[in-house]
Motif scaffolding. Structure first.
Motif, short mmCIF file in Angstrom:
data_model
loop_
_atom_site.label_atom_id
_atom_site.label_comp_id
_atom_site.label_asym_id
_atom_site.label_seq_id
_atom_site.Cartn_x
_atom_site.Cartn_y
_atom_site.Cartn_z
N LYS A 139 0.84 -1.19 0.00
CA LYS A 139 0.00 0.00 0.00
C LYS A 139 0.88 1.24 0.00
CE LYS A 139 -3.74 2.23 2.57
NZ LYS A 139 -4.58 2.17 3.76
N GLN A 140 0.54 2.15 -0.89
CA GLN A 140 1.36 3.37 -1.03
C GLN A 140 1.24 4.26 0.20
OE1 GLN A 140 3.99 5.08 -2.37
NE2 GLN A 140 3.15 5.05 -4.44
N GLU A 141 2.36 4.73 0.67
CA GLU A 141 2.39 5.73 1.75
C GLU A 141 3.25 6.90 1.30
OE1 GLU A 141 1.93 2.58 5.49
OE2 GLU A 141 3.60 3.98 5.40
N VAL A 142 2.79 8.08 1.61
CA VAL A 142 3.49 9.29 1.18
C VAL A 142 3.80 10.14 2.40
CG1 VAL A 142 3.38 11.35 -0.26
CG2 VAL A 142 2.28 9.23 -1.03
N THR A 143 5.02 10.57 2.51
CA THR A 143 5.42 11.45 3.60
C THR A 143 6.02 12.72 3.04
OG1 THR A 143 7.58 10.36 3.74
CG2 THR A 143 5.85 9.54 5.19
N GLN A 144 5.97 13.77 3.83
CA GLN A 144 6.51 15.06 3.40
C GLN A 144 7.33 15.68 4.52
OE1 GLN A 144 2.49 16.37 1.25
NE2 GLN A 144 4.17 17.80 0.83
N ILE A 145 8.45 16.22 4.12
CA ILE A 145 9.35 16.89 5.06
C ILE A 145 9.79 18.22 4.45
CG2 ILE A 145 11.61 16.81 6.16
CD1 ILE A 145 11.37 13.79 6.22
N PRO A 146 9.80 19.33 5.23
CA PRO A 146 9.38 19.39 6.63
C PRO A 146 7.86 19.52 6.74
CG PRO A 146 10.11 21.53 5.91
CD PRO A 146 10.31 20.61 4.73
N ALA A 147 7.36 19.42 7.95
CA ALA A 147 5.92 19.61 8.15
C ALA A 147 5.56 21.08 8.05
CB ALA A 147 5.51 19.06 9.52
N ALA A 148 6.47 21.94 8.46
CA ALA A 148 6.25 23.38 8.38
C ALA A 148 7.57 24.06 8.09
CB ALA A 148 5.64 23.90 9.68
N LEU A 149 7.47 25.19 7.41
CA LEU A 149 8.66 25.92 7.00
C LEU A 149 8.35 27.40 6.96
CD1 LEU A 149 11.58 25.69 5.86
CD2 LEU A 149 10.56 25.48 3.59
N SER A 150 9.23 28.19 7.55
CA SER A 150 9.06 29.63 7.53
C SER A 150 10.34 30.26 7.00
CB SER A 150 8.76 30.15 8.95
OG SER A 150 8.51 31.53 8.93
N VAL A 151 10.22 31.04 5.94
CA VAL A 151 11.40 31.62 5.31
C VAL A 151 11.15 33.09 5.01
CG1 VAL A 151 12.04 29.42 4.24
CG2 VAL A 151 10.63 31.05 2.97
N PRO A 152 12.22 33.89 4.93
CA PRO A 152 12.04 35.28 4.51
C PRO A 152 11.83 35.37 3.01
CG PRO A 152 14.34 34.80 4.93
CD PRO A 152 13.59 33.59 5.33
N GLU A 153 11.16 36.39 2.62
CA GLU A 153 10.87 36.61 1.20
C GLU A 153 12.16 36.61 0.38
OE1 GLU A 153 8.83 40.26 0.59
OE2 GLU A 153 8.49 39.94 -1.55
N GLY A 154 12.08 36.02 -0.80
CA GLY A 154 13.22 36.01 -1.70
C GLY A 154 14.07 34.75 -1.65
N GLU A 155 13.88 33.97 -0.62
CA GLU A 155 14.69 32.75 -0.50
C GLU A 155 14.21 31.67 -1.47
OE1 GLU A 155 16.65 32.33 3.91
OE2 GLU A 155 15.48 30.72 3.04
N ASN A 156 15.16 30.86 -1.89
CA ASN A 156 14.84 29.66 -2.65
C ASN A 156 14.63 28.52 -1.65
OD1 ASN A 156 15.41 31.14 -5.03
ND2 ASN A 156 17.57 30.56 -4.89
#
Lengths: 117, 112
Positions: free
Chosen positions: B1-18
């Motif tokens: 059975k397919q399972e999908v995970t994502q990292i990070p759960a949350a991210l905060s960055v200043p404007e302009g960042e890649n």
């Protein structure tokens, strides 16, 4: 591009009543549609697979007698939440894929926010 | 059975960042990998679809890659803007008739 229309976008109903949500593929045919549910701050979880002309397939833990699915045509699937309770309050969203194309993206409806009071 | 995970759960960055959002899936027999954006209280907006024969897709400031052998996909956002703030979901799809399995999402905040 392909469009899936879902109606209504939001509904408030009293506990014990039933609510019907429609999902239409506007410019393509879909023998299979999917119904998802999303609780606050959680991801989308598949509830059931709707199959045109046959019975829906429900995921484990989803009550088929409570969440009635009808897929009477190649462009319309309906989800009826019967005897709704406050714990059924959630965001419901349908998805369909163009049956003519096997390797294609999924198109999603706008979603329906159900609030049971 | 397919399972999908994502990292990070949350991210905060200043404007302009890649920035890079990561998605992992357990079943490499995946047909499509699709990235979505979801704004609070709203439905899904499809961003990019990578089909099984492709390795990446680009749209504007967004670039998504798919490595089936390692079970990973990344979404690259260049020159982030406050309007990019949303939850980003990846979903793995099977052949027609099979549903898409969603990851839990990455909640992105881009600070002005």
């Amino acid at each position: 591009g392909a469009v899936v229309s879902q109606h209504p976008s939001w509904v408030i109903c009293k506990s014990g009543t039933s609510v019907k949500i429609e999902c239409r593929s506007l410019d393509f045919q879909a023998t299979t549609m999917f119904w998802y549910r999303q609780f606050p701050k959680q991801s989308l979880m598949l509830m059931a697979t709707s199959n045109e002309g046959s019975k829906a397939t429900y995921e484990q833990g989803v009550e088929k007698d409570k969440f009635l699915i009808n897929h009477a045509s190649l462009t319309l699937s309906t989800l009826t939440v019967t005897s709704a309770h406050p714990e059924d309050s959630s965001f419901y969203i349908c998805s369909a894929r163009d049956q003519r194309r096997t390797n294609t993206e999924a198109f999603f409806g706008q979603g329906t926010r159900l609030t049971v009071v | 059975k397919q399972e999908v995970t994502q990292i990070p759960a949350a991210l905060s960055v200043p404007e302009g960042e890649n920035l890079v959002l990561n998605c992992s899936f357990t079943d490499s027999a995946i047909y499509n990998l699709q990235w979505f954006r979801q704004d609070p209280g709203k439905g899904l907006t499809s961003l990019l679809l990578i089909q099984s024969s492709q390795r990446e897709q680009t749209s504007g400031r967004l670039n998504a890659s798919l490595d089936k052998s390692s079970g990973r996909s990344t979404l690259y956002i260049a020159a982030s803007q406050p309007g990019d703030s949303a939850t980003y979901l990846c979903a793995g799809g099977g052949f027609y008739g099979q549903n898409f399995v969603f990851g839990p999402g990455t909640r992105l905040s881009v600070l002005p």
